[in-house]
Scaffold this motif. Structure first.
Motif, short mmCIF file in Angstrom:
data_model
loop_
_atom_site.label_atom_id
_atom_site.label_comp_id
_atom_site.label_asym_id
_atom_site.label_seq_id
_atom_site.Cartn_x
_atom_site.Cartn_y
_atom_site.Cartn_z
N VAL A 22 0.70 -1.40 -0.14
CA VAL A 22 0.01 0.16 -0.02
C VAL A 22 0.88 1.19 0.11
O VAL A 22 1.87 1.11 0.48
CB VAL A 22 -0.90 0.11 1.12
N ASP A 26 -3.55 5.23 0.56
CA ASP A 26 -4.19 3.90 0.90
C ASP A 26 -4.41 4.00 2.48
O ASP A 26 -5.35 3.73 2.83
CB ASP A 26 -3.39 2.55 0.47
N ARG A 29 -6.93 6.24 3.11
CA ARG A 29 -8.30 5.85 3.10
C ARG A 29 -8.55 4.94 3.93
O ARG A 29 -9.84 4.64 4.37
CB ARG A 29 -8.33 5.57 1.61
N PRO A 93 -7.54 -0.69 -0.28
CA PRO A 93 -6.21 -0.27 -0.82
C PRO A 93 -6.36 -0.31 -2.46
O PRO A 93 -7.01 -1.26 -2.82
CB PRO A 93 -5.19 -0.82 -0.39
N ASN A 94 -5.58 0.39 -3.13
CA ASN A 94 -5.72 0.38 -4.59
C ASN A 94 -5.08 -1.06 -5.19
O ASN A 94 -5.62 -1.43 -5.99
CB ASN A 94 -4.77 1.44 -5.24
#
Length: 122
Positions: A22, A26, A29, A93-94
């Protein structure tokens, strides 16, 4: 296995047993780092705090990438043991959002079918 959209509903969340890398955005977020802290604190200091708290396992200084610590069984710390669903899905996370489009083998996933009693029907 070559990824198809319908695989997830019958999978036992195999992707959630892989290491999750991450970035700072992230962590913000995911509510692990405050936005104010992210702007003012060096990533290395944030990594030190999160390591001490048992949230991250590794920090790549060169790329400022954090690796989330996993449970003893290898599962992601945010994977519910019973339902095998993500407990922070909206804030994930992305890396997770973009799986399997990115990763070690783009377009492929570590699919394993759920035992019959765990199948989720819609």
């Amino acid at each position: 296995m070559k990824f198809r959209d319908d695989l997830c509903k019958n999978c036992q969340s195999s992707c959630c047993t892989m290491p999750v890398e991450v970035k700072l955005s992230d962590l913000v977020r995911m509510n692990l780092v405050d936005a104010f802290e992210a702007e003012g604190e060096p990533p290395k200091q944030i990594a030190k705090r999160l390591t001490k708290a048992g949230i991250i396992d590794h920090f790549n200084f060169k790329n400022s990438i954090y690796t989330l610590k996993r449970k003893a069984n290898g599962d992601c710390r945010y994977l519910d043991l019973k339902t095998r669903l993500c407990t922070i899905y909206e804030n994930r996370p992305n890396t997770c959002r973009n799986h399997p489009r990115i990763g070690p083998r783009p377009g492929y996933c570590a699919y394993r079918s759920r035992p019959a009693k765990l199948l989720i029907t819609e």
